[in-house]
Scaffold this motif. Sequence first.
Motif, mmCIF file in Angstrom:
data_model
loop_
_atom_site.group_PDB
_atom_site.id
_atom_site.type_symbol
_atom_site.label_atom_id
_atom_site.label_comp_id
_atom_site.label_asym_id
_atom_site.label_seq_id
_atom_site.Cartn_x
_atom_site.Cartn_y
_atom_site.Cartn_z
ATOM 1 N N ASP A 44 0.835 -1.197 0.000
ATOM 2 C CA ASP A 44 0.000 0.000 0.000
ATOM 3 C C ASP A 44 0.871 1.249 0.000
ATOM 4 O OD1 ASP A 44 -2.566 1.257 0.070
ATOM 5 O OD2 ASP A 44 -2.212 1.741 2.174
ATOM 6 N N ALA A 45 2.005 1.190 0.708
ATOM 7 C CA ALA A 45 2.920 2.332 0.728
ATOM 8 C C ALA A 45 3.475 2.615 -0.660
ATOM 9 C CB ALA A 45 4.057 2.062 1.714
ATOM 10 N N VAL A 46 3.781 1.557 -1.416
ATOM 11 C CA VAL A 46 4.292 1.736 -2.777
ATOM 12 C C VAL A 46 3.229 2.404 -3.655
ATOM 13 C CG1 VAL A 46 5.106 0.543 -4.835
ATOM 14 C CG2 VAL A 46 5.904 -0.188 -2.580
ATOM 15 N N ARG A 47 1.963 1.979 -3.499
ATOM 16 C CA ARG A 47 0.883 2.591 -4.284
ATOM 17 C C ARG A 47 0.727 4.073 -3.964
ATOM 18 N NH1 ARG A 47 -1.540 -2.522 -3.320
ATOM 19 N NH2 ARG A 47 -2.555 -1.728 -1.429
ATOM 20 N N LYS A 48 0.967 4.432 -2.710
ATOM 21 C CA LYS A 48 0.820 5.829 -2.297
ATOM 22 C C LYS A 48 1.945 6.717 -2.829
ATOM 23 C CE LYS A 48 -1.774 5.055 1.997
ATOM 24 N NZ LYS A 48 -2.862 6.002 1.727
ATOM 25 N N MET A 49 2.978 6.116 -3.454
ATOM 26 C CA MET A 49 4.078 6.903 -4.014
ATOM 27 C C MET A 49 3.700 7.533 -5.346
ATOM 28 S SD MET A 49 7.317 4.426 -3.056
ATOM 29 C CE MET A 49 8.542 5.502 -3.804
ATOM 30 N N SER A 50 2.483 7.308 -5.787
ATOM 31 C CA SER A 50 2.016 7.912 -7.032
ATOM 32 C C SER A 50 2.070 9.438 -6.924
ATOM 33 C CB SER A 50 0.582 7.467 -7.324
ATOM 34 O OG SER A 50 0.003 8.272 -8.332
ATOM 35 N N PRO A 51 2.616 10.126 -7.920
ATOM 36 C CA PRO A 51 2.684 11.600 -7.864
ATOM 37 C C PRO A 51 1.318 12.247 -7.657
ATOM 38 C CG PRO A 51 4.055 10.760 -9.636
ATOM 39 C CD PRO A 51 3.263 9.595 -9.127
ATOM 40 N N ARG A 52 0.279 11.651 -8.221
ATOM 41 C CA ARG A 52 -1.066 12.222 -8.062
ATOM 42 C C ARG A 52 -1.497 12.208 -6.603
ATOM 43 N NH1 ARG A 52 -4.839 9.153 -12.248
ATOM 44 N NH2 ARG A 52 -3.715 7.402 -11.295
ATOM 45 N N TYR A 53 -1.046 11.191 -5.867
ATOM 46 C CA TYR A 53 -1.384 11.114 -4.435
ATOM 47 C C TYR A 53 -0.475 12.024 -3.616
ATOM 48 C CZ TYR A 53 -2.409 9.182 0.154
ATOM 49 O OH TYR A 53 -2.769 9.045 1.474
ATOM 50 N N LEU A 54 0.826 11.988 -3.909
ATOM 51 C CA LEU A 54 1.782 12.769 -3.117
ATOM 52 C C LEU A 54 1.659 14.268 -3.361
ATOM 53 C CD1 LEU A 54 5.186 10.841 -3.018
ATOM 54 C CD2 LEU A 54 3.599 11.312 -1.160
ATOM 55 N N PHE A 55 1.009 14.653 -4.451
ATOM 56 C CA PHE A 55 0.862 16.082 -4.733
ATOM 57 C C PHE A 55 0.159 16.802 -3.587
ATOM 58 C CE2 PHE A 55 -1.210 19.763 -6.733
ATOM 59 C CZ PHE A 55 -0.094 20.357 -7.326
ATOM 60 N N ARG A 56 -0.661 16.061 -2.804
ATOM 61 C CA ARG A 56 -1.366 16.672 -1.661
ATOM 62 C C ARG A 56 -0.427 16.929 -0.491
ATOM 63 N NH1 ARG A 56 -6.172 12.540 -0.730
ATOM 64 N NH2 ARG A 56 -4.443 11.104 -1.067
ATOM 65 N N ASN A 57 0.778 16.380 -0.552
ATOM 66 C CA ASN A 57 1.779 16.594 0.492
ATOM 67 C C ASN A 57 2.985 17.270 -0.155
ATOM 68 O OD1 ASN A 57 3.770 16.431 2.472
ATOM 69 N ND2 ASN A 57 3.161 14.382 3.139
ATOM 70 N N PRO A 58 3.001 18.605 -0.223
ATOM 71 C CA PRO A 58 4.048 19.322 -0.975
ATOM 72 C C PRO A 58 5.469 18.954 -0.564
ATOM 73 C CG PRO A 58 2.295 20.817 -0.304
ATOM 74 C CD PRO A 58 2.032 19.519 0.388
ATOM 75 N N VAL A 59 5.692 18.734 0.732
ATOM 76 C CA VAL A 59 7.047 18.430 1.197
ATOM 77 C C VAL A 59 7.551 17.144 0.547
ATOM 78 C CG1 VAL A 59 8.484 17.911 3.196
ATOM 79 C CG2 VAL A 59 6.689 19.635 3.373
ATOM 80 N N MET A 60 6.755 16.080 0.666
ATOM 81 C CA MET A 60 7.189 14.797 0.122
ATOM 82 C C MET A 60 7.127 14.780 -1.412
ATOM 83 S SD MET A 60 8.126 13.677 2.866
ATOM 84 C CE MET A 60 8.976 12.361 2.021
ATOM 85 N N PHE A 61 6.285 15.608 -1.994
ATOM 86 C CA PHE A 61 6.237 15.702 -3.450
ATOM 87 C C PHE A 61 7.550 16.277 -3.983
ATOM 88 C CE2 PHE A 61 5.114 18.020 -7.394
ATOM 89 C CZ PHE A 61 4.667 16.939 -8.149
ATOM 90 N N ILE A 62 8.101 17.282 -3.286
ATOM 91 C CA ILE A 62 9.390 17.851 -3.671
ATOM 92 C C ILE A 62 10.483 16.793 -3.569
ATOM 93 C CG2 ILE A 62 11.186 19.469 -2.950
ATOM 94 C CD1 ILE A 62 8.992 20.820 -4.481
ATOM 95 N N VAL A 63 10.427 15.969 -2.498
ATOM 96 C CA VAL A 63 11.417 14.902 -2.346
ATOM 97 C C VAL A 63 11.321 13.924 -3.515
ATOM 98 C CG1 VAL A 63 12.220 13.003 -0.888
ATOM 99 C CG2 VAL A 63 11.399 15.110 0.166
ATOM 100 N N GLU A 64 10.084 13.582 -3.909
ATOM 101 C CA GLU A 64 9.910 12.645 -5.014
ATOM 102 C C GLU A 64 10.415 13.247 -6.325
ATOM 103 O OE1 GLU A 64 6.646 9.375 -6.116
ATOM 104 O OE2 GLU A 64 5.867 11.424 -6.159
ATOM 105 N N VAL A 65 10.170 14.517 -6.548
ATOM 106 C CA VAL A 65 10.675 15.177 -7.757
ATOM 107 C C VAL A 65 12.204 15.143 -7.762
ATOM 108 C CG1 VAL A 65 10.876 17.386 -8.967
ATOM 109 C CG2 VAL A 65 8.662 16.641 -8.071
ATOM 110 N N GLY A 66 12.790 15.407 -6.579
ATOM 111 C CA GLY A 66 14.252 15.351 -6.469
ATOM 112 C C GLY A 66 14.785 13.958 -6.735
ATOM 113 N N ALA A 67 14.069 12.941 -6.221
ATOM 114 C CA ALA A 67 14.494 11.562 -6.448
ATOM 115 C C ALA A 67 14.410 11.212 -7.926
ATOM 116 C CB ALA A 67 13.619 10.613 -5.625
#
Length: 720
Positions: A44-67
């Motif tokens: 479930d954690a892997v599914r939540k890594m979708s950019p569409r889901y993480l976009f609601r959490n700006p901090v972690m979305f920036i981390v994902e963009v950096g990754a």
Amino acid sequence: MSTTSESTADRADAPATAAADDHQDVRPPSGAFSPSQLVRNLPDAVRKMSPRYLFRNPVMFIVEVGAALTTVLAVALPFLGGDGTTIGFTWLITVWLWLTVLFATLAEAVAEGRGRAQAASLRATRTTTSALRVRGYDRTGDPAVERAETESVASAELKQGDVVVVVAGEVIPGDGDIVAGIASVDESAITGESAPVVREAGGDRSAVTGGTRVLSDRIVVQITSKPGETFVDRMIALVEGAVRQKTPNEIALSILLSVLTIIFVVVVLALGPVAGLQGATPGVTVLVALLVCLIPTTIGALLSAIGIAGMDRLVQRNVLATSGRAVEAAGDVTTLLLDKTGTITYGNRRAVAFLALPGISERRLTEAAALSSIADPTPEGASVVELAAERDFVPTERPGRTIVPFTAQTRMSGIDEADGSALRKGAAASVLAWVQEHGPVAPAVAEQLEERVVGISEQGGTPLAVAERTADGTAHLLGVIHLKDVVKTGLVERFAALRAMGIRTVMVTGDNPVTAAAIAREAGVDDVLAEATPEEKLALIRREQEGGHLVAMTGDGTNDAPALAQADVGVAMNTGTSAAKEAGNMVDLDSDPTKLIDIVTIGKQLLITRGALTTFSIANDVAKYFAIIPAMFVGVFPGLQALNIMQLHSSSSAILSAVIFNALVIVALIPLALRGVRYRPSSASSLLTRNLLVYGLGGVIAPFIGIKLIDLLISLIPGF
């Protein structure tokens, strides 16, 4: 005036147990978190890594963009002529950035996973059963049902307003109110409580829940829920968190974290040219690593899990909150309204003393009171027998004895012996009249009886007179039993703790002012509203709110619905009416009104957990500055080597150590986010001091130790 004595009558031991708990220190049950939950919720954690889901959490979305950016760079480096060390460094940074994102979604997945497990057990209680629906029910009472035609239908076909008949052994097909009859109901599938409860038409014990089973007798239930909108359906949705919305404080904190993230993005972009890293592929990787370590990733990763876990802790206490807003509001409550009966007191008056008249021994009065109470099945009568047992007298059966039951007409109970002697216990006027039927009563004796009756009444108690008739036909007054509303054990200390937290307690009761004042003094509440009507309760709540206070209250009756709806935290009893449960923003499945105090404590625990982890997150950034900043600038400004106070092995190992620590600390804090920070009632200044010392100072020290240890391990890798 609605009362809440049902919890006492149905589950006599529950209030005592609740009062005996140590409420100075709220901790969820052991086993609230285990490492196996990480593995179980990993998909479930892997599914939540979708950019569409993480976009609601700006901090972690920036981390994902950096990754994602460093991933592209790592793949491109071999084609750009990068050496092995640079490629290895970039890949290591990339892997740990993705792990940072994964650990953030894992925290939320674990929190939601526990809710799904609880929802699964609730879902198992939903069954499709057959129901005996009444045709043309005209609400004229149970006899009409006897004459009316009935039809067997599936519970899924029932509509709001339908009337069904449920007999012993059958499952109640849907949520509703009993319109006729009385029955013993097994609610263990919903509440987990094995003891059956009594539900009856009228009053505040008429609501029944679909999926529970009737154990005895027969009831007529009018369905109040729509298909698919039963109480169990709503519980499942709440527990799974499907309708959980962010609270105002959570939204404010999210905005703050977003603003900090934007600021650090600008700062890092400005630092690139200064550090001489512009245009260099490894330099971009370093800048991304710096950004991830500077933005508040720790609290950004755990914020959602903290909110979900707060509602989950209430579920562990068998309380369902309709929103996270209600849980958070509970933490800011400043005024607590508590019903007297069943909340502050046990709900049934208990015998506390035997007051013998002059010339009568206390032993003689004790024995007479116990024997005359054999025929009294009420809780008050049982308490007389219990008090006598404490005085070493237990009544026994005797051949030829006739039980005289209590009736509303005689207002007495007692026994008649075969030899003509008799005992009576009951209202003072009734017992005195019974004695006078067998001869005159001396004025002095009548006056002494009156003194004891008045004295008990002035203390807020209830007096019961006891008399005997001897075999020769003469009757004598023996004394008085003192019945009183007994304040639950431990409440005085708990109210004192609430007072220390700045919470004002108000007892609400329909009793007269004299009785109410006596109970209020004994319980240690701050204020009392006697002879309260629904309008007066509503007015009191509005006055408190107009004064800037947040108000919590509990209720179970239809007449409590307006006040429950008006209160910031309205806790409805599951045993109460449908109107009460719809009006409140929390439902207590155990119907234990004392749990309101626990709800306030859990709300405060949620707030201090969020504050503590925010403090830790910001504080641990300080240590990461000392790891990365000197490593970045030392090539341009060699003098900055003095800031390398941790004496890290190299620039590359310093940056990688900080990124690894930044990811691992999220996993390390997941148990704390789910369990909650330990809460002890204290002043705001004490809480702030403790927060700064434990989580502020700890947030600074822990990274220094953690990053240094990781650096020592990395230094063993060739090339670092």
